[in-house]
Write a protein that holds these residues in place. Sequence first.
Motif, mmCIF file in Angstrom:
data_model
loop_
_atom_site.group_PDB
_atom_site.id
_atom_site.type_symbol
_atom_site.label_atom_id
_atom_site.label_comp_id
_atom_site.label_asym_id
_atom_site.label_seq_id
_atom_site.Cartn_x
_atom_site.Cartn_y
_atom_site.Cartn_z
ATOM 1 N N VAL A 14 0.858 -1.174 0.000
ATOM 2 C CA VAL A 14 0.000 0.000 0.000
ATOM 3 C C VAL A 14 0.897 1.228 0.000
ATOM 4 O O VAL A 14 1.828 1.332 0.803
ATOM 5 N N ALA A 15 0.641 2.111 -0.943
ATOM 6 C CA ALA A 15 1.389 3.361 -1.042
ATOM 7 C C ALA A 15 0.488 4.474 -0.534
ATOM 8 O O ALA A 15 -0.683 4.553 -0.916
ATOM 9 N N THR A 16 1.038 5.313 0.320
ATOM 10 C CA THR A 16 0.277 6.432 0.875
ATOM 11 C C THR A 16 1.013 7.726 0.570
ATOM 12 O O THR A 16 2.202 7.856 0.864
ATOM 13 N N SER A 17 0.287 8.655 -0.019
ATOM 14 C CA SER A 17 0.880 9.951 -0.360
ATOM 15 C C SER A 17 0.995 10.810 0.883
ATOM 16 O O SER A 17 0.345 10.552 1.904
ATOM 17 N N ASN A 28 2.944 -9.006 -8.221
ATOM 18 C CA ASN A 28 2.897 -10.321 -8.856
ATOM 19 C C ASN A 28 1.933 -10.426 -10.025
ATOM 20 O O ASN A 28 1.766 -11.500 -10.580
ATOM 21 N N ARG A 29 1.248 -9.360 -10.345
ATOM 22 C CA ARG A 29 0.253 -9.394 -11.431
ATOM 23 C C ARG A 29 -0.816 -10.453 -11.183
ATOM 24 O O ARG A 29 -1.275 -11.121 -12.102
ATOM 25 N N PRO A 34 -3.347 -2.904 -9.322
ATOM 26 C CA PRO A 34 -2.415 -2.579 -10.405
ATOM 27 C C PRO A 34 -0.969 -2.840 -9.997
ATOM 28 O O PRO A 34 -0.624 -2.749 -8.817
ATOM 29 N N THR A 35 -0.138 -3.148 -10.982
ATOM 30 C CA THR A 35 1.295 -3.284 -10.734
ATOM 31 C C THR A 35 1.915 -1.884 -10.687
ATOM 32 O O THR A 35 1.314 -0.916 -11.174
ATOM 33 N N PRO A 36 3.116 -1.752 -10.143
ATOM 34 C CA PRO A 36 3.769 -0.438 -10.153
ATOM 35 C C PRO A 36 3.919 0.143 -11.566
ATOM 36 O O PRO A 36 3.736 1.347 -11.764
ATOM 37 N N MET A 37 4.222 -0.689 -12.557
ATOM 38 C CA MET A 37 4.367 -0.174 -13.921
ATOM 39 C C MET A 37 3.020 0.264 -14.491
ATOM 40 O O MET A 37 2.952 1.236 -15.260
ATOM 41 N N GLU A 38 1.949 -0.432 -14.143
ATOM 42 C CA GLU A 38 0.625 0.028 -14.558
ATOM 43 C C GLU A 38 0.308 1.378 -13.922
ATOM 44 O O GLU A 38 -0.309 2.242 -14.550
#
Length: 134
Positions: A14-17, A28-29, A34-38
């Motif tokens: 989980v990424a939090t701004s 792991n797709r 979503p993946t980081p690249m997506e």
Amino acid sequence: MSAKVQWLDGMKFVATSGTGHSVVMDGNREGHAPTPMEMVLMAAGSCSSVDVVSILEKTRQQFVRCEVELEGKRADSVPAVFTDIHMHFKVYGKGVAEQHVERAVKLSADKYCSVSIMLGASVNVTHSFEVIEA
């Protein structure tokens, strides 16, 4: 600007701004998120869409919907960076002038969209658009 990324389980994070908004990502797709690249691809599309909508509003275009479809091609080897990204804008509305949409997309690509301009330093970023009468 700041952010924090915390591991949840497996390859989910989980990424939090710094402003407190959170997004789950899946390395792991597996379809959990979503993946980081997506997320990079979606960030480029979102950033550019903000510009296009803002510019079209300032030119008083009567649009009811704006969307961008993105296609990203990645390198075959590690690191599998993006080599090409294409953004195709679709603007729906009544009597929307193509020259205004073309200008908005060009200004976003060349001057305003920090994400795609940053990516453009190493990725071939291209744009197209269509106006659809609604």
